[in-house]
Design a protein around this motif. Structure first.
Motif, PDB file in Angstrom:
ATOM      1  N   SER A  38      98.183  15.492 -56.385  1.00 62.19           N
ATOM      2  CA  SER A  38      97.199  14.412 -56.390  1.00 62.19           C
ATOM      3  C   SER A  38      97.105  13.835 -54.979  1.00 62.19           C
ATOM      4  CB  SER A  38      97.663  13.271 -57.308  1.00 62.19           C
ATOM      5  OG  SER A  38      97.855  13.690 -58.612  1.00 62.19           O
ATOM      6  N   PRO A  39      96.096  13.017 -54.702  1.00 61.73           N
ATOM      7  CA  PRO A  39      96.081  12.319 -53.407  1.00 61.73           C
ATOM      8  C   PRO A  39      97.322  11.423 -53.292  1.00 61.73           C
ATOM      9  CG  PRO A  39      93.944  12.138 -54.490  1.00 61.73           C
ATOM     10  CD  PRO A  39      94.890  12.712 -55.501  1.00 61.73           C
ATOM     11  N   LEU A  67      89.040  16.367 -47.085  1.00 63.00           N
ATOM     12  CA  LEU A  67      87.594  16.175 -47.048  1.00 63.00           C
ATOM     13  C   LEU A  67      87.180  15.779 -45.631  1.00 63.00           C
ATOM     14  CD1 LEU A  67      88.126  15.992 -50.162  1.00 63.00           C
ATOM     15  CD2 LEU A  67      86.205  14.427 -50.255  1.00 63.00           C
ATOM     16  N   VAL A 123      93.040  19.334 -60.048  1.00 67.14           N
ATOM     17  CA  VAL A 123      92.193  20.186 -60.888  1.00 67.14           C
ATOM     18  C   VAL A 123      91.721  21.442 -60.151  1.00 67.14           C
ATOM     19  CG1 VAL A 123      90.289  20.225 -62.544  1.00 67.14           C
ATOM     20  CG2 VAL A 123      91.397  18.052 -62.012  1.00 67.14           C
ATOM     21  N   CYS A 124      90.773  21.263 -59.225  1.00 62.06           N
ATOM     22  CA  CYS A 124      90.089  22.412 -58.620  1.00 62.06           C
ATOM     23  C   CYS A 124      91.023  23.359 -57.853  1.00 62.06           C
ATOM     24  CB  CYS A 124      88.960  21.931 -57.710  1.00 62.06           C
ATOM     25  SG  CYS A 124      87.995  20.587 -58.430  1.00 62.06           S
ATOM     26  N   GLU A 143     103.019   8.313 -60.391  1.00 58.05           N
ATOM     27  CA  GLU A 143     101.800   8.789 -61.076  1.00 58.05           C
ATOM     28  C   GLU A 143     101.969   8.792 -62.602  1.00 58.05           C
ATOM     29  OE1 GLU A 143     100.446  12.576 -59.321  1.00 58.05           O
ATOM     30  OE2 GLU A 143     101.621  11.961 -57.585  1.00 58.05           O
ATOM     31  N   LYS A 147     101.671  13.676 -66.618  1.00 62.24           N
ATOM     32  CA  LYS A 147     100.841  14.628 -65.868  1.00 62.24           C
ATOM     33  C   LYS A 147     100.892  16.073 -66.372  1.00 62.24           C
ATOM     34  CE  LYS A 147      99.029  11.454 -63.726  1.00 62.24           C
ATOM     35  NZ  LYS A 147      99.401  10.643 -64.907  1.00 62.24           N
ATOM     36  N   LYS A 150      98.447  16.474 -69.186  1.00 61.83           N
ATOM     37  CA  LYS A 150      97.058  16.178 -68.830  1.00 61.83           C
ATOM     38  C   LYS A 150      96.461  17.139 -67.803  1.00 61.83           C
ATOM     39  CE  LYS A 150      95.866  11.764 -68.690  1.00 61.83           C
ATOM     40  NZ  LYS A 150      95.949  10.339 -68.308  1.00 61.83           N
ATOM     41  N   TYR A 151      97.306  17.763 -66.985  1.00 66.52           N
ATOM     42  CA  TYR A 151      96.812  18.697 -65.954  1.00 66.52           C
ATOM     43  C   TYR A 151      97.552  20.037 -66.061  1.00 66.52           C
ATOM     44  CZ  TYR A 151      94.676  14.480 -64.198  1.00 66.52           C
ATOM     45  OH  TYR A 151      93.927  13.331 -64.094  1.00 66.52           O
TER      46      TYR A 151
ATOM     47  N   SER B  38      92.547   8.591 -58.537  1.00 65.03           N
ATOM     48  CA  SER B  38      93.453   9.743 -58.542  1.00 65.03           C
ATOM     49  C   SER B  38      94.163   9.786 -59.898  1.00 65.03           C
ATOM     50  CB  SER B  38      94.540   9.564 -57.474  1.00 65.03           C
ATOM     51  OG  SER B  38      93.997   9.424 -56.198  1.00 65.03           O
ATOM     52  N   PRO B  39      94.841  10.898 -60.210  1.00 70.11           N
ATOM     53  CA  PRO B  39      95.667  10.900 -61.424  1.00 70.11           C
ATOM     54  C   PRO B  39      96.758   9.830 -61.307  1.00 70.11           C
ATOM     55  CG  PRO B  39      95.377  13.138 -60.592  1.00 70.11           C
ATOM     56  CD  PRO B  39      94.848  12.217 -59.534  1.00 70.11           C
ATOM     57  N   GLY B  40      96.941   9.068 -62.368  1.00 69.94           N
ATOM     58  CA  GLY B  40      98.061   8.118 -62.410  1.00 69.94           C
ATOM     59  C   GLY B  40      97.921   6.856 -61.579  1.00 69.94           C
ATOM     60  N   ASP B  66      89.529  13.556 -69.881  1.00 70.91           N
ATOM     61  CA  ASP B  66      90.765  14.227 -69.468  1.00 70.91           C
ATOM     62  C   ASP B  66      90.585  15.721 -69.637  1.00 70.91           C
ATOM     63  OD1 ASP B  66      93.012  12.331 -68.830  1.00 70.91           O
ATOM     64  OD2 ASP B  66      92.415  11.502 -70.762  1.00 70.91           O
ATOM     65  N   LEU B  67      91.325  16.504 -68.871  1.00 73.54           N
ATOM     66  CA  LEU B  67      91.299  17.956 -69.062  1.00 73.54           C
ATOM     67  C   LEU B  67      91.781  18.286 -70.475  1.00 73.54           C
ATOM     68  CD1 LEU B  67      91.184  17.784 -65.914  1.00 73.54           C
ATOM     69  CD2 LEU B  67      92.439  19.913 -65.869  1.00 73.54           C
ATOM     70  N   ARG B  90      88.923  22.838 -67.995  1.00 74.44           N
ATOM     71  CA  ARG B  90      89.224  23.000 -66.568  1.00 74.44           C
ATOM     72  C   ARG B  90      88.264  22.185 -65.702  1.00 74.44           C
ATOM     73  NH1 ARG B  90      92.368  27.731 -65.107  1.00 74.44           N
ATOM     74  NH2 ARG B  90      93.261  28.595 -67.003  1.00 74.44           N
ATOM     75  N   CYS B  92      86.525  19.288 -63.653  1.00 72.80           N
ATOM     76  CA  CYS B  92      87.167  18.305 -62.775  1.00 72.80           C
ATOM     77  C   CYS B  92      86.512  16.924 -62.836  1.00 72.80           C
ATOM     78  CB  CYS B  92      87.164  18.823 -61.352  1.00 72.80           C
ATOM     79  SG  CYS B  92      85.546  19.328 -60.760  1.00 72.80           S
ATOM     80  N   VAL B 119      87.811  11.650 -65.228  1.00 72.23           N
ATOM     81  CA  VAL B 119      88.966  12.520 -64.976  1.00 72.23           C
ATOM     82  C   VAL B 119      89.658  12.053 -63.690  1.00 72.23           C
ATOM     83  CG1 VAL B 119      89.645  14.905 -64.464  1.00 72.23           C
ATOM     84  CG2 VAL B 119      87.808  14.470 -66.091  1.00 72.23           C
ATOM     85  N   GLY B 120      90.965  12.037 -63.682  1.00 73.16           N
ATOM     86  CA  GLY B 120      91.721  11.613 -62.500  1.00 73.16           C
ATOM     87  C   GLY B 120      91.501  12.559 -61.338  1.00 73.16           C
ATOM     88  N   ASN B 121      90.674  12.128 -60.387  1.00 78.30           N
ATOM     89  CA  ASN B 121      90.245  13.010 -59.296  1.00 78.30           C
ATOM     90  C   ASN B 121      89.395  12.158 -58.358  1.00 78.30           C
ATOM     91  OD1 ASN B 121      88.877  14.908 -57.687  1.00 78.30           O
ATOM     92  ND2 ASN B 121      88.579  16.343 -59.363  1.00 78.30           N
ATOM     93  N   VAL B 123      87.560  13.363 -55.878  1.00 76.53           N
ATOM     94  CA  VAL B 123      86.498  14.135 -55.234  1.00 76.53           C
ATOM     95  C   VAL B 123      85.278  14.324 -56.141  1.00 76.53           C
ATOM     96  CG1 VAL B 123      85.975  16.166 -53.832  1.00 76.53           C
ATOM     97  CG2 VAL B 123      88.341  15.371 -54.006  1.00 76.53           C
ATOM     98  N   CYS B 124      85.402  15.176 -57.160  1.00 78.18           N
ATOM     99  CA  CYS B 124      84.250  15.598 -57.963  1.00 78.18           C
ATOM    100  C   CYS B 124      83.549  14.446 -58.699  1.00 78.18           C
ATOM    101  CB  CYS B 124      84.658  16.682 -58.940  1.00 78.18           C
ATOM    102  SG  CYS B 124      85.735  17.942 -58.221  1.00 78.18           S
ATOM    103  N   LYS B 147      93.713   6.505 -47.854  1.00 78.06           N
ATOM    104  CA  LYS B 147      92.735   7.077 -48.785  1.00 78.06           C
ATOM    105  C   LYS B 147      91.267   6.837 -48.410  1.00 78.06           C
ATOM    106  CE  LYS B 147      95.809   9.181 -50.799  1.00 78.06           C
ATOM    107  NZ  LYS B 147      96.510   9.085 -49.507  1.00 78.06           N
ATOM    108  N   TYR B 151      88.966  10.119 -48.383  1.00 72.78           N
ATOM    109  CA  TYR B 151      88.098  10.342 -49.551  1.00 72.78           C
ATOM    110  C   TYR B 151      86.889   9.405 -49.486  1.00 72.78           C
ATOM    111  CZ  TYR B 151      92.103  12.965 -51.124  1.00 72.78           C
ATOM    112  OH  TYR B 151      93.121  13.885 -51.198  1.00 72.78           O
ATOM    113  N   THR B 153      83.676   9.669 -49.973  1.00 71.63           N
ATOM    114  CA  THR B 153      82.600   9.704 -50.978  1.00 71.63           C
ATOM    115  C   THR B 153      82.920   8.789 -52.165  1.00 71.63           C
ATOM    116  OG1 THR B 153      83.590  11.759 -51.805  1.00 71.63           O
ATOM    117  CG2 THR B 153      81.641  11.976 -50.440  1.00 71.63           C
TER     118      THR B 153
END
Lengths: 220, 220
Positions: A38-39, A67, A123-124, A143, A147, A150-151, B38-40, B66-67, B90, B92, B119-121, B123-124, B147, B151, B153
């Motif tokens: 994770s980040p 990124l 994920v990706c 976290e 986890k 979930k992942y 992020s996750p968590g 969640d996944l 799968r 994201c 979803v914990g992420n 980016v996407c 962060k 990150y 975006t």
């Protein structure tokens, strides 16, 4: 359906390049580790601790995926380690083609280990082969211990699980036992090392694992 | 080029559905918050604290992304809150079509706020409009203060920034000042609330912000 088909094609193209990279890395007896997390789980911190612990006795280089920014590469360069930064823009992961481009900037004959620090994302990055020898998954105690369930794809891909920030666990409701059991449910026998990049706890076990992998590469 | 074109088409289709959802939410004067992190980082914990603080005085429902697993939905249901779980496999991120499916399982007339826990992420999810009124970005101090730059975006998409786990900040090298400055560089005037879902610090400010948003919806 069209989207799924295209994703397959993109992945196949990635796998072809990854296979070429793996062949190249194997010929050079180079250990290549793909670091996933994770980040902010501590990938760069783990590399800093590695540089501190092994100094010039370990010849290694780093490919940094982010990124934006050169921050992580700059942190590594302070230790005299060669670091190539890849900025993915809005891209959520590194792919084999990016690695193929980055390795042209490295002298692979002068190193024993190449670390690839993937984009912070559970994920990706789990879906893309980079031609690595092994995938190392980092999770930090802060976290949460949920986890693995979930992942699962990231845990399935992992060859080693590094649990970081164990110094912060007492201040959270993280249960190492629950985490270990959940991870084993996804991938039985997945080796786990517990560390703190802040206190240095467990770093010796990480270094030992690393040295075993390098030794195995040289013997093969 | 083919892949980029397809991504554009997928995004456009998403935007059409998101626009329809937004119209529906606006007609019902429903506040819809898209929670990114992020996750968590503590998205579910923040919702638990919200349920504890407001009890039955806030009529809200949650869509959980969640996944795998129903864990987050189950945590929320314990407070008597209606929660719909989406498992992306799968995938994201959540997309507008998934939300359109999930809202059919909810009685939108009986609630004032709909939380969408993405979803914990980092980016996407930042690239997908879900028809939300506002995006709330959670970052925890244990993830590090770098962060915003790494990150951008997610910070650009955010309408509110919630800094969580401030109780753990003293045990890390996190600088709130540096974090705030970096976030302002990406998005000037982005409001930030500092909380700890463990100690309850700052939760009153989050609740106040939430009540202001609900009030604004009802007046409009």
């Amino acid at each position: 359906m069209k989207e799924i088909k295209l994703q397959k094609n993109v992945l196949s193209k990635n796998d072809v390049i990854a296979a070429e990279l793996r062949k190249q890395f194997t010929q050079k007896r180079l250990l290549v580790l793909n670091l996933l997390s994770s980040p902010g789980s501590g990938k760069t911190s783990l590399l800093e601790e590695t540089a501190k612990a092994l100094g010039s006795s370990l010849r290694f280089a780093v490919i940094e995926g982010d990124l934006q920014t050169e921050r992580d590469a700059d942190r590594i360069r302070k230790y005299g380690v060669k670091a190539v930064q890849i900025n993915t823009g809005r891209g959520c992961h590194l792919d084999a083609n990016m690695i193929a481009g980055a390795v042209t900037q490295l002298d692979l004959d002068s190193i024993d280990v190449l670390f690839i620090e993937n984009v912070g994302n559970l994920v990706c990055p789990a879906a893309y082969d980079l031609g690595e020898t092994a995938a190392v998954l980092l999770v930090s105690t802060t976290e949460g211990d949920d986890k693995p369930a979930k992942y699962p794809t990231a845990f399935l891909k992992a060859d080693l699980l590094v649990l970081n920030k164990i110094d912060l666990a007492p201040y959270t409701n993280f249960s190492t036992e629950r985490f270990r059991e959940d991870a084993a449910r996804i991938k039985p026998k997945l080796k786990m090392i517990e560390v703190s990049c802040t206190t240095g706890a467990g770093i010796d076990q990480w270094i030992q694992w690393l040295e075993e992998q390098i030794k195995a590469k040289k013997i093969l």
